[in-house]
Motif scaffolding. Structure first.
Motif, PDB file in Angstrom:
ATOM      1  N   ALA B  82       0.894  -1.232  -0.033  1.00  0.00           N
ATOM      2  CA  ALA B  82      -0.031  -0.141   0.036  1.00  0.00           C
ATOM      3  C   ALA B  82       0.736   1.336   0.103  1.00  0.00           C
ATOM      4  N   ALA B 155      -3.230  -4.343  10.071  1.00  0.00           N
ATOM      5  CA  ALA B 155      -4.529  -3.618  10.023  1.00  0.00           C
ATOM      6  C   ALA B 155      -5.267  -4.177   8.972  1.00  0.00           C
ATOM      7  N   GLN B 157      -6.526  -2.807   6.423  1.00  0.00           N
ATOM      8  CA  GLN B 157      -6.602  -1.924   5.489  1.00  0.00           C
ATOM      9  C   GLN B 157      -5.201  -2.248   4.396  1.00  0.00           C
ATOM     10  N   VAL B 158      -4.405  -3.335   5.103  1.00  0.00           N
ATOM     11  CA  VAL B 158      -3.249  -3.472   4.269  1.00  0.00           C
ATOM     12  C   VAL B 158      -3.563  -4.967   4.000  1.00  0.00           C
ATOM     13  N   GLU B 180      -2.546  -3.619  15.590  1.00  0.00           N
ATOM     14  CA  GLU B 180      -2.511  -3.800  14.354  1.00  0.00           C
ATOM     15  C   GLU B 180      -1.551  -3.071  13.382  1.00  0.00           C
ATOM     16  N   ASN B 182       1.106  -1.821  10.396  1.00  0.00           N
ATOM     17  CA  ASN B 182       1.237  -1.648   8.699  1.00  0.00           C
ATOM     18  C   ASN B 182       1.765  -2.507   7.902  1.00  0.00           C
TER      19      ASN B 182
END
Lengths: 288, 269
Positions: B82, B155, B157-158, B180, B182
């Motif tokens: 990301a 997390a 989102q990744v 969480e 990255n």
């Protein structure tokens, strides 16, 4: 030597006269100084301006009031406040000892206390990890006693205090040195006990520098990132402070990351304004 | 005031600015960048942005590609997918992008930053790891629901977090991590140091963790598999390195690439 005396005298005058003395006589500067100053100012202002230009202002409010943003902001304010209190409680005695006490190894102690100022925060985080972590020097004993610091909000406060403490020590110690000891000596001659001198003479003299040191501490704690990420981890509402939330959003939702960054920039502007208005006031410690 | 001293100071101003820009120029050199000059007239530099989990095999493949195409230098940049995608969208000089999931590649593609269609070249599955010796005595995913277990994962989102969530869903367990992170490397670091009792990473990280971590077998891992796509960027094609980029992608997807990836624990798509 004379140079240093002159500087000391100048700073004393500036301290007494406040902002007025600085304005009275403009000193001529060569052109290249202005060129350097312009480049320096641009280096700081331009990136902030660039970010402001990229901000999605129409979506600003929803972005900074999302539940994850509010949780991060709330956590940041709570932890920064807690670590600022710790900094004042631990930093003031430390500054008093560094400025007033006389013993072997004092210089070494000062150098060690100021170390977090120059250490990369990630190194500070690792040091904390090997001290308070679950397998750390003290962490193991804490773990046995049922106190878990790892991955808790307490770990965030510890990390912030670690990096912010030198700011308070520096301001207060500098103020103590500038103020000198004549009032304390006079009070002691009149028969006041050390405790009374500290309470009635030294601490009231320190109040302005303590205030600016406190504000700086709070600002540093609010911006803490590296040590927190390394030592405390990142969990919404527990350890994910605003800078950590920005780091996460930067990778997935840049608009939200920029909006949150602008929120921090705004906070920083307010903090700088508060500190500056204090140092510019007559009779301040002039520590910053 | 005469003109003399003023001109002098103007010269000094110019000198100061020049010195400043030289300092900046000196700082902007990226690792490996100086080698362009050494490799002669036909020397070309190919910049590859790859997911952190690819660090091992891609370092090896970059060296063998340099050997196969003399005069070429492959510059590698490893980070979370990301993060890399964000950098590319911001104009970073990547010629090839290898992502740890299709969604992240899609983000770059829909912004018009790809120079060709992405090609799937590897698969990976989520894995449960514990520190060597398994101090918390974890036997499976169900043990992660215990409040006393310090679980660290990515997390949501990744990519690695999304895969971990799919794994939890497939096994009907609810995860309550204490942190969480990255990137998957950060999760692995917390398990390696014993800060975490358990971590959800990729199978390839078990290989990378060496003797510091142990893998606990989990069912349904294949259902949460991730596919790694690789693609040339628009920027690379426009600056005349499209051919070199295509060659590297061929190298990664070819037998040499397959062998290196398999050795690191990756699967075939």
């Amino acid at each position: 030597m004379t140079n240093r005396d002159a500087m000391a005298a100048a700073s004393r005058v500036a301290g007494r006269g406040g902002g007025r003395s600085g304005r009275s006589a403009p000193v001529g500067l060569p052109l290249w100084v202005f060129a350097g100053a312009l480049a320096g100012a641009l280096l700081i202002v331009l990136p902030l301006l660039a970010m402001a230009l990229r901000t999605n202002w129409s979506g600003f409010l929803p972005l900074v009031t999302s539940s994850s943003a509010l949780a991060a902001l709330g956590l940041s304010l709570r932890t920064a406040a807690a670590s600022t209190v710790l900094c004042v409680l631990l930093g003031t005695p430390l500054a008093l000892v560094l400025a007033r006490a006389r013993f072997r190894g004092l210089k070494l102690l000062r150098a060690l206390v100021l170390l977090p100022l120059v250490l990369p925060p990630v190194v500070g985080g690792m040091a904390l990890l090997y001290t308070f972590g679950r397998r750390g020097l003290l962490g193991e004993a804490f773990e046995v006693a049922g106190i878990g610091i790892a991955f808790s909000t307490a770990a965030v406060v510890l990390a912030q205090t670690f990096v912010a403490l030198p700011f308070l020590v520096l301001s207060v110690e500098a103020a103590l040195r500038t103020a000198g000891t004549k009032f304390e000596t006079a009070a002691a001659t009149l028969g006041a006990a050390p405790g009374t001198v500290l309470r009635r003479v030294t601490l009231p003299l320190l109040l302005p520098s303590l205030a600016s040191g406190t504000i700086l501490c709070f600002a540093r704690a609010l911006g803490e990132f590296g040590a927190t990420l390394t030592f405390a981890g990142s969990l919404a509402g527990v350890t994910r402070t605003l800078p950590l939330e920005i780091y996460l959003q930067h990778e997935t939702d840049p608009d939200a990351a920029i909006a949150l960054s602008m929120l921090l920039v705004g906070t920083a502007v307010v903090i700088v304004a508060l500190t500056y208005s204090r140092t510019a006031r007559p009779g301040s410690g002039g520590a910053t | 005031m005469t003109g003399g001293p003023r001109r002098g100071s103007r010269h000094r101003a110019a000198a100061a600015l020049l010195a400043g820009s030289l300092v900046l120029a000196g700082c902007s050199g990226t690792p490996g960048g100086d080698r362009t000059a050494d490799s002669g007239g036909d020397g070309q530099v190919l910049t590859v942005y790859a997911a952190a989990s690819l660090a091992g095999p891609f370092t090896e493949l970059a060296r063998s590609y340099e050997f196969a195409v003399p005069g070429t230098t492959v510059r590698l940049n490893f980070a979370g997918s990301a993060e890399l995608a964000t950098q590319i969208l911001a104009g970073a000089p990547a010629d090839v992008f290898a992502s740890a999931d299709s969604a992240t590649m899609e983000r770059v593609d829909s912004a018009g930053e790809l120079g060709g269609a992405p090609r799937d070249f590897a698969t990976n599955v989520p894995a449960l790891v514990v520190p060597a010796g398994n101090p918390a005595g974890i036997a499976g995913l169900a043990d992660l629901e215990d409040d006393g277990v310090a679980l660290v994962m990515c997390a949501q989102q990744v990519p690695c977090g999304a895969a971990a969530h799919r794994l939890a869903l497939a096994n009907a367990v609810s995860l309550r991590p204490v942190s969480e992170e990255n990137s998957v490397t950060a999760v692995l670091a917390k398990v390696r140091t014993g800060e975490a009792d358990a971590g959800l990473v990729y199978r390839t990280d078990v290989v990378r963790g060496g003797g510091d971590v142990e893998a606990i077998p989990v069912p349904q891992a294949d259902e949460a598999a991730v596919t790694y796509p690789i693609a040339a960027t628009r920027r690379g094609a426009e600056t005349g390195r499209g051919q070199l980029a295509a060659g590297f992608i061929e190298h990664v997807a070819g037998p040499k690439g397959r062998a290196a990836l398999e050795q690191a624990g990756f699967g075939t798509p």
